[in-house]
Motif scaffolding. Structure first.
Motif, PDB file in Angstrom:
ATOM      1  N   MET A   1       0.832  -1.206   0.000  1.00  0.00           N
ATOM      2  CA  MET A   1       0.000   0.000   0.000  1.00  0.00           C
ATOM      3  C   MET A   1       0.864   1.253   0.000  1.00  0.00           C
ATOM      4  N   PHE A   2       1.892   1.272   0.839  1.00  0.00           N
ATOM      5  CA  PHE A   2       2.766   2.444   0.882  1.00  0.00           C
ATOM      6  C   PHE A   2       3.548   2.593  -0.425  1.00  0.00           C
ATOM      7  N   ALA A   3       3.947   1.467  -1.025  1.00  0.00           N
ATOM      8  CA  ALA A   3       4.691   1.521  -2.277  1.00  0.00           C
ATOM      9  C   ALA A   3       3.839   2.113  -3.394  1.00  0.00           C
ATOM     10  N   LEU A   4       2.539   1.882  -3.322  1.00  0.00           N
ATOM     11  CA  LEU A   4       1.643   2.385  -4.359  1.00  0.00           C
ATOM     12  C   LEU A   4       1.639   3.908  -4.413  1.00  0.00           C
ATOM     13  N   LEU A   5       1.937   4.548  -3.294  1.00  0.00           N
ATOM     14  CA  LEU A   5       1.924   6.002  -3.234  1.00  0.00           C
ATOM     15  C   LEU A   5       3.274   6.624  -3.593  1.00  0.00           C
ATOM     16  N   GLY A   6       4.144   5.820  -4.184  1.00  0.00           N
ATOM     17  CA  GLY A   6       5.495   6.304  -4.437  1.00  0.00           C
ATOM     18  C   GLY A   6       5.670   7.118  -5.696  1.00  0.00           C
ATOM     19  N   SER A   7       4.630   7.255  -6.509  1.00  0.00           N
ATOM     20  CA  SER A   7       4.784   8.025  -7.748  1.00  0.00           C
ATOM     21  C   SER A   7       3.875   9.245  -7.738  1.00  0.00           C
ATOM     22  N   GLY A   8       4.315  10.285  -8.444  1.00  0.00           N
ATOM     23  CA  GLY A   8       3.560  11.532  -8.457  1.00  0.00           C
ATOM     24  C   GLY A   8       2.198  11.407  -9.105  1.00  0.00           C
TER      25      GLY A   8
ATOM     26  N   THR B   1       0.163   8.801  -9.221  1.00  0.00           N
ATOM     27  CA  THR B   1      -0.830   8.141  -8.365  1.00  0.00           C
ATOM     28  C   THR B   1      -1.292   9.082  -7.260  1.00  0.00           C
ATOM     29  N   LEU B   2      -0.367   9.837  -6.674  1.00  0.00           N
ATOM     30  CA  LEU B   2      -0.748  10.805  -5.645  1.00  0.00           C
ATOM     31  C   LEU B   2      -1.711  11.851  -6.204  1.00  0.00           C
ATOM     32  N   ALA B   3      -1.393  12.369  -7.384  1.00  0.00           N
ATOM     33  CA  ALA B   3      -2.278  13.358  -8.004  1.00  0.00           C
ATOM     34  C   ALA B   3      -3.632  12.749  -8.333  1.00  0.00           C
ATOM     35  N   GLY B   4      -3.630  11.479  -8.768  1.00  0.00           N
ATOM     36  CA  GLY B   4      -4.884  10.812  -9.090  1.00  0.00           C
ATOM     37  C   GLY B   4      -5.754  10.598  -7.872  1.00  0.00           C
ATOM     38  N   PHE B   5      -5.160  10.142  -6.767  1.00  0.00           N
ATOM     39  CA  PHE B   5      -5.949   9.930  -5.553  1.00  0.00           C
ATOM     40  C   PHE B   5      -6.448  11.263  -4.990  1.00  0.00           C
ATOM     41  N   LEU B   6      -5.619  12.305  -5.086  1.00  0.00           N
ATOM     42  CA  LEU B   6      -6.070  13.617  -4.644  1.00  0.00           C
ATOM     43  C   LEU B   6      -7.211  14.111  -5.539  1.00  0.00           C
ATOM     44  N   GLY B   7      -7.089  13.869  -6.849  1.00  0.00           N
ATOM     45  CA  GLY B   7      -8.166  14.231  -7.756  1.00  0.00           C
ATOM     46  C   GLY B   7      -9.459  13.496  -7.433  1.00  0.00           C
ATOM     47  N   THR B   8      -9.351  12.217  -7.061  1.00  0.00           N
ATOM     48  CA  THR B   8     -10.527  11.443  -6.661  1.00  0.00           C
ATOM     49  C   THR B   8     -11.220  12.079  -5.461  1.00  0.00           C
ATOM     50  N   MET B   9     -10.429  12.452  -4.459  1.00  0.00           N
ATOM     51  CA  MET B   9     -10.977  13.073  -3.253  1.00  0.00           C
ATOM     52  C   MET B   9     -11.692  14.379  -3.578  1.00  0.00           C
TER      53      MET B   9
ATOM     54  N   MET C   1      -6.110  18.482 -10.832  1.00  0.00           N
ATOM     55  CA  MET C   1      -5.411  17.269 -10.404  1.00  0.00           C
ATOM     56  C   MET C   1      -5.552  16.147 -11.433  1.00  0.00           C
ATOM     57  N   VAL C   2      -6.697  16.055 -12.079  1.00  0.00           N
ATOM     58  CA  VAL C   2      -6.869  15.059 -13.141  1.00  0.00           C
ATOM     59  C   VAL C   2      -5.859  15.315 -14.249  1.00  0.00           C
ATOM     60  N   ALA C   3      -5.759  16.561 -14.677  1.00  0.00           N
ATOM     61  CA  ALA C   3      -4.826  16.907 -15.755  1.00  0.00           C
ATOM     62  C   ALA C   3      -3.387  16.588 -15.361  1.00  0.00           C
ATOM     63  N   VAL C   4      -3.014  16.915 -14.123  1.00  0.00           N
ATOM     64  CA  VAL C   4      -1.655  16.644 -13.656  1.00  0.00           C
ATOM     65  C   VAL C   4      -1.383  15.145 -13.615  1.00  0.00           C
ATOM     66  N   SER C   5      -2.317  14.369 -13.068  1.00  0.00           N
ATOM     67  CA  SER C   5      -2.126  12.926 -12.945  1.00  0.00           C
ATOM     68  C   SER C   5      -1.951  12.260 -14.300  1.00  0.00           C
ATOM     69  N   LEU C   6      -2.809  12.577 -15.247  1.00  0.00           N
ATOM     70  CA  LEU C   6      -2.739  11.940 -16.560  1.00  0.00           C
ATOM     71  C   LEU C   6      -1.472  12.352 -17.312  1.00  0.00           C
ATOM     72  N   HIS C   7      -1.083  13.611 -17.159  1.00  0.00           N
ATOM     73  CA  HIS C   7       0.151  14.074 -17.799  1.00  0.00           C
ATOM     74  C   HIS C   7       1.357  13.336 -17.241  1.00  0.00           C
ATOM     75  N   LEU C   8       1.446  13.206 -15.920  1.00  0.00           N
ATOM     76  CA  LEU C   8       2.588  12.529 -15.306  1.00  0.00           C
ATOM     77  C   LEU C   8       2.601  11.040 -15.635  1.00  0.00           C
ATOM     78  N   PHE C   9       1.426  10.429 -15.728  1.00  0.00           N
ATOM     79  CA  PHE C   9       1.354   9.005 -16.065  1.00  0.00           C
ATOM     80  C   PHE C   9       1.928   8.762 -17.460  1.00  0.00           C
ATOM     81  N   VAL C  10       1.494   9.559 -18.431  1.00  0.00           N
ATOM     82  CA  VAL C  10       1.978   9.396 -19.803  1.00  0.00           C
ATOM     83  C   VAL C  10       3.479   9.640 -19.871  1.00  0.00           C
TER      84      VAL C  10
ATOM     85  N   LYS D   1       2.835   5.282 -21.887  1.00  0.00           N
ATOM     86  CA  LYS D   1       1.563   4.743 -22.357  1.00  0.00           C
ATOM     87  C   LYS D   1       0.575   5.878 -22.604  1.00  0.00           C
ATOM     88  N   MET D   2      -0.244   5.715 -23.607  1.00  0.00           N
ATOM     89  CA  MET D   2      -1.261   6.719 -23.928  1.00  0.00           C
ATOM     90  C   MET D   2      -2.602   6.288 -23.329  1.00  0.00           C
ATOM     91  N   LEU D   3      -3.360   7.276 -22.876  1.00  0.00           N
ATOM     92  CA  LEU D   3      -4.676   7.004 -22.285  1.00  0.00           C
ATOM     93  C   LEU D   3      -5.776   7.504 -23.200  1.00  0.00           C
TER      94      LEU D   3
END
Length: 396
Positions: free
Chosen positions: A203-210, A212-220, A380-389, A394-396
């Motif tokens: 669980m803690f390892a899952l939060l190790g990338s920017g 995922t953090l932006a995505g979870f914050l966007g969800t909230m 936050m959605v925009a930041v998360s998707l940009h950092l993921f790509v 990978k393209m979304l």
């Protein structure tokens, strides 16, 4: 290898539909107070703002449950865990129905929070185990359709039944719905072995990338912006734009139907326009909230935009479940737990902040809060998707 062989088998569609019914019962119980906030407050001798804090109680326990249940039950058959949560849901509804005072009501809602957090933490991961990979999108859409149906049950139907038989009996009916869903799950769910790597370290390892953090914050922020207004929808319709009881029920029915239609539209569009879809949805929330702010007291505008609010929300569960399926499918259970924790924390905080603002600043403060939070969610959605790509290629 055991997990892959399980995934390669036939689809357990009856089990998928049993999860749909479980979601329907769970979300109905969670949001019934929204449509019955006024009579609950009157019967328990508290303000509407205080009654709205029963949503906060669900959020607090759901956060803890969603974070702790996957790691603490990492070696327990998920079928047994889901059936236990179904039994707790029945107990919660009964306890709320017989509550003699506000504090027993909060206790019942706290138990419900355990069910909400635990069920949603496992829902996506369990669904991935019930069907082959090619059927996962369809199965997820069926499970999450329970949210839309629950919106109709918890808003217009519960509102109408509350006038006919009283709010307590509505919760007793909710207990019956939960019992039916639990029995269906008992009959159809196969053995569901827990996935490896579901401990606290994973669980803690899952939060190790920017991203995922932006995505979870966007969800909230996404769920928080919606629920700031949704929690106080009944008082808005009844007290702020002065609709009669019949018109309130019809508006809530339209709200629920619009929510279901939003889910259908989301399923058709999200695969082709994921990035624009996710950002646009949250900007739409911001726009609607601002229009409501500048047209306070206008009953026709208020009714139309309230229904539009429900339609837009139909996009949210589909959008964020797709985000997990596309970016975190191999860690869906942990991602689901963290997502639920963030969501429920946001719902509880939104109800708490909204209660204070409604009691002190009226509905105008609610609209401004919803607009600001939704705008931040879009960012936050925009930041998360940009950092993921950028980080995965990978393209979304």
């Amino acid at each position: 290898m055991q997990q892959e062989l399980f995934r390669a088998g036939k689809a357990h569609w009856s089990a998928v539909f049993s999860l749909f019914m479980g979601v329907m019962a769970l979300i109905s119980a969670e949001f019934i107070p929204v449509s019955l906030l006024t009579p609950i407050a009157r019967d328990l001798s508290v303000s509407e703002g205080a009654a709205g804090q029963t949503v906060t109680a669900v959020g607090v326990l759901a956060v803890l449950s969603s974070l702790l249940l996957p790691p603490l039950t990492h070696n327990i058959d998920r079928r047994k865990v889901l059936l236990t949560l179904s039994c707790l849901l029945i107990v919660s509804c009964v306890l709320i129905g017989v509550a003699p005072d506000y504090y027993i009501m909060l206790l019942g809602r706290a138990l419900l929070g355990v069910c909400v957090g635990g069920f949603w933490a496992l829902a996506s991961s369990v669904t991935l185990q019930l069907v082959p990979s090619k059927d996962v999108p369809r199965a997820l859409s069926i499970v999450y359709a329970g949210v839309s149906v629950a919106t109709i049950i918890s808003l217009p139907v519960a509102s109408w039944l509350g006038h006919q038989i009283g709010w307590r009996n509505v919760f007793f009916l909710g207990a019956g719905l939960a019992a039916a869903g639990g029995f269906w799950q008992y009959c159809t769910l196969p053995v569901l072995p827990a996935r490896a790597g579901n401990g606290f370290r994973g669980m803690f390892a899952l939060l190790g990338s920017g991203w995922t953090l932006a995505g979870f914050l966007g969800t909230m922020l996404s769920y928080g912006g919606y629920h700031v207004f949704f929690t106080y929808l009944r008082p808005f319709l009844e007290l702020d734009i002065a609709l009669g009881a019949g018109t309130v029920s019809l508006t809530l029915l339209a709200f629920g139907i619009a929510n279901m239609l939003g889910t259908v539209v989301a399923g058709a569009l999200i695969g082709r326009f994921f990035r624009a879809f996710m950002i646009g949805v949250h900007l739409s929330f911001t726009f609607v909230a601002l229009v409501l702010f500048f047209h306070q007291g206008a009953s026709s505008v208020g009714m139309i935009l309230a229904v539009l609010w429900g339609f837009i929300f139909g996009f949210i569960p589909v959008g964020w479940s797709t985000w997990i399926a596309r970016t975190l499918a191999d860690r869906a259970e942990l991602a689901g737990g963290l997502s639920v924790a963030g969501t429920q924390f946001a719902i509880g905080l939104a109800a708490a902040v909204g209660g204070v603002m409604y009691d002190h600043q009226g509905i105008g403060g609610i609209f401004l809060a919803a607009a600001g939070i939704s705008a931040l969610a879009a960012l936050m959605v925009a930041v998360s998707l940009h950092l993921f790509v950028r980080s995965t290629g990978k393209m979304l």
